[in-house]
Design an enzyme around this catalytic site. Structure first.
Site, short mmCIF file in Angstrom:
data_model
loop_
_atom_site.label_atom_id
_atom_site.label_comp_id
_atom_site.label_asym_id
_atom_site.label_seq_id
_atom_site.Cartn_x
_atom_site.Cartn_y
_atom_site.Cartn_z
N HIS A 273 0.81 -1.21 0.00
CA HIS A 273 0.00 0.00 0.00
C HIS A 273 0.85 1.26 0.00
O HIS A 273 0.36 2.33 -0.37
CB HIS A 273 -0.93 0.00 1.21
CG HIS A 273 -1.79 1.22 1.30
ND1 HIS A 273 -2.70 1.56 0.31
CD2 HIS A 273 -1.87 2.21 2.21
CE1 HIS A 273 -3.30 2.68 0.63
NE2 HIS A 273 -2.82 3.10 1.77
N CYS A 274 2.11 1.18 0.40
CA CYS A 274 2.89 2.40 0.63
C CYS A 274 3.82 2.77 -0.53
O CYS A 274 3.69 3.84 -1.11
CB CYS A 274 3.72 2.26 1.91
SG CYS A 274 2.73 2.22 3.41
N ILE A 275 4.76 1.91 -0.86
CA ILE A 275 5.86 2.30 -1.75
C ILE A 275 5.39 2.69 -3.15
O ILE A 275 5.89 3.66 -3.71
CB ILE A 275 6.92 1.18 -1.83
CG1 ILE A 275 7.33 0.72 -0.43
CG2 ILE A 275 8.14 1.66 -2.59
CD1 ILE A 275 7.89 1.80 0.44
N ASP A 278 2.77 6.27 -2.16
CA ASP A 278 3.11 7.45 -1.36
C ASP A 278 3.89 8.53 -2.11
O ASP A 278 3.64 9.72 -1.91
CB ASP A 278 3.89 7.03 -0.11
CG ASP A 278 3.05 6.16 0.81
OD1 ASP A 278 1.85 5.98 0.52
OD2 ASP A 278 3.58 5.65 1.80
#
Length: 437
Positions: A273-275, A278
């Site tokens: 979900h992040c890299i 974001d």
């Protein structure tokens, strides 16, 4: 210092506060278990009735979270609900909801804003609201603040706003919720003090910063650092492959330098979900200030191109065997975004599968962590995991190793695959029937 703040800090410190966790996924569920384990009463709020029912029956829908831990939390007083009015009973509300990108690669804040709008009628004096969802600098002030103060409450006096970015690494046995340092920024000094009181009992190290914007930017820097370095090594992989050099050997050799180098390894693209997401929050926000984050955007382009690179290498391998990709039977090994987890968020394996399907390949996958392809917002395959046997492997024209789970029998895969496309460097020394991608 207001009376409400003093009372809140006291309740948070002595364990009598009721903690509300809003969003019971990969971030919210471990947080719930931690607070429950140290004696707090926890109310979990989620819009998914299915998740609520599973939790209230003592079950878990996340592979690395044991049902026995959920059952223990229930015994200690935890309950899950879809009723947002229960927020009024809580002293602190921790928001752990998704922050994806829309189809234009712009932040989709609807999960955050819709959640806060649903909670807003139940905000009261003495409430602490902590947002953990990764987002752009300014979100707490621009989105949460006006909604929190809508009913006449004053932030820093009546109601307390905190931003504390989630830090989770599913499947990593070396870290857990308690041992990962927690960055906390408050809208005011009173807000920050309340945030410190919230997290200090549950987390070994609380790192206080001067504002919610600093905390929001901290999370982005952490993940942009990884995204840029992964983009760099992915680009190096393409160059090294053209030159006939093993990039994994290169990274291992460079990693022997005891200073000034951190090893990052290439793969089929970014997942989680992040890299993959974001960095685009910052590039979007930077445009408001007339800035273009060229370095970040370039790494994003490189990483997003890796699934195409894998498919291209697969096509080359089939072509060398006088076969077209169209009509070929292709098995994708590992569809979770990282090894040893069941997390499918932004998995590059799914992008590879879509590209293969669009070119006419007949698709299958094998992933013991994901027995059935899950329902996803943007992707759907009506497939279930194929057991790996000598017979099943040899029936495919190509096998793509996309996620290198420890549970795979790598020798079996090597011996019985007609064509093996290795995106993870597991078969670095193999010389026959392996395409290094």
């Amino acid at each position: 210092m207001s009376v409400n703040k003093e009372e809140l800090v006291s309740k948070l410190s002595d364990g009598t506060a009721i903690i509300g966790i809003v969003g019971l996924g990969y971030v919210g569920l471990p947080l719930m278990l931690r607070y429950s384990a140290i004696g707090y009463r926890v109310i979990g709020i989620d819009i998914d009735q299915g998740k609520v029912d599973v939790l209230n029956s003592g079950g878990s829908y996340i592979e690395h979270i044991a049902s026995s831990d959920v059952a223990a939390a229930l015994k200690a007083g935890f309950e899950a609900t879809t009723d947002f009015s229960r927020a009024s009973q809580c002293d602190a509300l921790i928001l752990c909801v998704p922050t994806p990108l829309n189809k234009y690669r712009e932040p989709d804040m609807s999960f955050v804003t819709n959640t806060v709008d649903a909670l807003q009628p139940y905000f009261r004096a003495g409430h602490l609201i902590s947002l953990e969802s990764t987002t752009y600098p300014g979100t707490t002030e621009e989105e949460l603040l006006p909604r929190a103060e809508k009913g006449g409450l004053k932030a820093g006096e009546d109601i307390f706003l905190v931003y504390s970015p989630e830090r989770e690494d599913p499947g990593n046995p070396n870290f857990e919720t308690r041992t990962i340092p927690k960055v906390v920024g408050g809208h005011t000094e009173n807000c920050r003090a309340a945030g410190e009181a919230l997290y200090k009992p549950a987390i070994d190290q609380v790192v206080l910063v001067s504002s919610t914007k600093v905390a929001e930017m901290t999370k982005l820097l952490e993940n942009i650092h990884r995204a840029v370095n992964i983009g760099l090594v992915n680009e190096m992989k393409v160059v090294a492959d053209r030159m006939g050099i093993d990039i994994f050997e290169v990274v291992d050799a460079a990693a022997t330098k005891p200073f000034g180098f951190t090893p990052y390894y290439p793969g089929p693209g970014l997942g989680g979900h992040c890299i993959p997401i974001d960095p685009f929050y910052l590039t979007w926000k930077a445009r408001e200030y007339g800035l273009h984050t060229r370095f970040i955007e370039l790494s994003g382009e490189v990483n997003q191109a890796m699934p195409d690179y894998v498919v291209s290498k697969t096509m080359d391998g089939l072509n060398d065997r006088c076969k077209a990709l169209k009509g070929s039977k292709v098995l994708v090994l590992g569809i979770a975004y990282k090894k040893n987890v069941d997390d499918m968020r932004e998995s590059p394996s799914v992008n590879i599968m879509e590209l293969l399907e669009a070119k006419g390949a007949v698709l299958s996958y094998s992933d013991p962590h994901v027995p059935q392809f899950p329902k996803m917002r943007e992707h759907h395959f009506d497939l279930s995991s194929v057991p790996l046997t000598a017979e099943s492997l040899s029936s495919f024209d190509a096998v793509i190793l996309a996620t290198d789970h420890d549970c795979f029998d790598y020798q079996l895969i090597l011996e019985h695959s007609r064509l093996l496309v290795d995106t993870r460097g597991k078969y670095r020394n193999a010389e026959v029937n392996v395409i290094k991608a």
